[in-house]
Write a protein that holds these residues in place. Structure first.
Motif, PDB file in Angstrom:
ATOM      1  N   ARG A   1       0.833  -1.204   0.000  1.00 43.64           N
ATOM      2  CA  ARG A   1       0.000   0.000   0.000  1.00 43.64           C
ATOM      3  C   ARG A   1       0.870   1.258   0.000  1.00 43.64           C
ATOM      4  O   ARG A   1       0.621   2.201  -0.747  1.00 43.64           O
ATOM      5  N   ASN A   2       1.932   1.265   0.812  1.00 42.19           N
ATOM      6  CA  ASN A   2       2.810   2.432   0.892  1.00 42.19           C
ATOM      7  C   ASN A   2       3.564   2.665  -0.416  1.00 42.19           C
ATOM      8  O   ASN A   2       3.726   3.806  -0.849  1.00 42.19           O
ATOM      9  N   ILE A   3       4.033   1.589  -1.041  1.00 44.20           N
ATOM     10  CA  ILE A   3       4.732   1.724  -2.323  1.00 44.20           C
ATOM     11  C   ILE A   3       3.785   2.256  -3.387  1.00 44.20           C
ATOM     12  O   ILE A   3       4.140   3.158  -4.157  1.00 44.20           O
ATOM     13  N   ASN A   4       2.573   1.721  -3.447  1.00 45.46           N
ATOM     14  CA  ASN A   4       1.597   2.204  -4.422  1.00 45.46           C
ATOM     15  C   ASN A   4       1.261   3.676  -4.193  1.00 45.46           C
ATOM     16  O   ASN A   4       1.127   4.446  -5.151  1.00 45.46           O
ATOM     17  N   ASN A   5       1.155   4.089  -2.947  1.00 45.75           N
ATOM     18  CA  ASN A   5       0.894   5.504  -2.649  1.00 45.75           C
ATOM     19  C   ASN A   5       2.056   6.381  -3.085  1.00 45.75           C
ATOM     20  O   ASN A   5       1.867   7.473  -3.618  1.00 45.75           O
ATOM     21  N   ARG A   6       3.276   5.936  -2.858  1.00 53.75           N
ATOM     22  CA  ARG A   6       4.465   6.699  -3.258  1.00 53.75           C
ATOM     23  C   ARG A   6       4.532   6.810  -4.780  1.00 53.75           C
ATOM     24  O   ARG A   6       4.811   7.874  -5.321  1.00 53.75           O
ATOM     25  N   LEU A   7       4.270   5.711  -5.508  1.00 56.17           N
ATOM     26  CA  LEU A   7       4.268   5.750  -6.976  1.00 56.17           C
ATOM     27  C   LEU A   7       3.191   6.695  -7.493  1.00 56.17           C
ATOM     28  O   LEU A   7       3.417   7.468  -8.421  1.00 56.17           O
ATOM     29  N   ARG A   8       2.025   6.648  -6.872  1.00 57.18           N
ATOM     30  CA  ARG A   8       0.924   7.525  -7.276  1.00 57.18           C
ATOM     31  C   ARG A   8       1.299   8.990  -7.068  1.00 57.18           C
ATOM     32  O   ARG A   8       1.050   9.824  -7.933  1.00 57.18           O
ATOM     33  N   LYS A   9       1.948   9.294  -5.938  1.00 59.00           N
ATOM     34  CA  LYS A   9       2.361  10.674  -5.669  1.00 59.00           C
ATOM     35  C   LYS A   9       3.418  11.117  -6.668  1.00 59.00           C
ATOM     36  O   LYS A   9       3.348  12.228  -7.203  1.00 59.00           O
ATOM     37  N   ASN A  10       4.420  10.273  -6.942  1.00 54.52           N
ATOM     38  CA  ASN A  10       5.448  10.608  -7.927  1.00 54.52           C
ATOM     39  C   ASN A  10       4.825  10.858  -9.298  1.00 54.52           C
ATOM     40  O   ASN A  10       5.194  11.792 -10.005  1.00 54.52           O
ATOM     41  N   TRP A  11       3.855  10.032  -9.688  1.00 54.14           N
ATOM     42  CA  TRP A  11       3.199  10.190 -10.991  1.00 54.14           C
ATOM     43  C   TRP A  11       2.476  11.532 -11.060  1.00 54.14           C
ATOM     44  O   TRP A  11       2.571  12.248 -12.053  1.00 54.14           O
ATOM     45  N   ARG A  12       1.763  11.878  -9.999  1.00 52.17           N
ATOM     46  CA  ARG A  12       1.031  13.156  -9.978  1.00 52.17           C
ATOM     47  C   ARG A  12       1.974  14.343 -10.088  1.00 52.17           C
ATOM     48  O   ARG A  12       1.682  15.315 -10.788  1.00 52.17           O
ATOM     49  N   ILE A  13       3.105  14.268  -9.407  1.00 49.97           N
ATOM     50  CA  ILE A  13       4.087  15.353  -9.456  1.00 49.97           C
ATOM     51  C   ILE A  13       4.628  15.505 -10.872  1.00 49.97           C
ATOM     52  O   ILE A  13       4.711  16.616 -11.405  1.00 49.97           O
ATOM     53  N   LEU A  14       4.984  14.384 -11.511  1.00 46.13           N
ATOM     54  CA  LEU A  14       5.499  14.453 -12.881  1.00 46.13           C
ATOM     55  C   LEU A  14       4.436  14.962 -13.850  1.00 46.13           C
ATOM     56  O   LEU A  14       4.729  15.775 -14.730  1.00 46.13           O
TER      57      LEU A  14
END
Length: 115
Positions: free
Chosen positions: A42-55
């Motif tokens: 769950r934490n990894i998926n949240n981090r990937l989602r945040k990185n994607w939104r920033i990019l």
């Protein structure tokens, strides 16, 4: 042989291949199976989602430049990405799903979107 609902164990009436007594039970059963049961995932998926939104926010035109400082101020974590693409020339692009970045000189990054 009497079949029962996979979620609530009520007796099933109807089609011979029926597995659930109602849409509620079907949804509850599938939600329980498909939930991220591990905090790590769950934490990894949240981090990937945040990185994607920033990019995605920083790259409005499909190809742009930005600095490491701007990305880190937004909370970007360079340790999390989904794939790496190496060009014939040896340039290494890191992708978070369809949003990618290439490290340039002087703390600059080229942001790209994979079509």
């Amino acid at each position: 042989m009497q079949k029962t609902c996979l979620e609530c164990n009520e007796k099933l009436i109807g089609r011979s291949d029926k597995k659930f007594c109602s849409d509620y039970c079907r949804n509850a059963y599938n939600n329980n199976i498909n939930k991220d049961s591990k905090n790590l995932i769950r934490n990894i998926n949240n981090r990937l989602r945040k990185n994607w939104r920033i990019l995605e926010t920083a790259n409005t035109s499909g190809k742009t430049k930005t600095t490491r400082k701007k990305l880190t101020q937004e909370g970007f974590d360079f340790n999390y990405f989904t794939s790496i693409y190496t060009t014939k020339e040896g340039s290494i692009y890191y992708f978070v799903y369809d949003q990618g970045y290439l490290e340039l000189e002087n703390e600059y990054f080229l942001l790209v979107k994979r079509e």
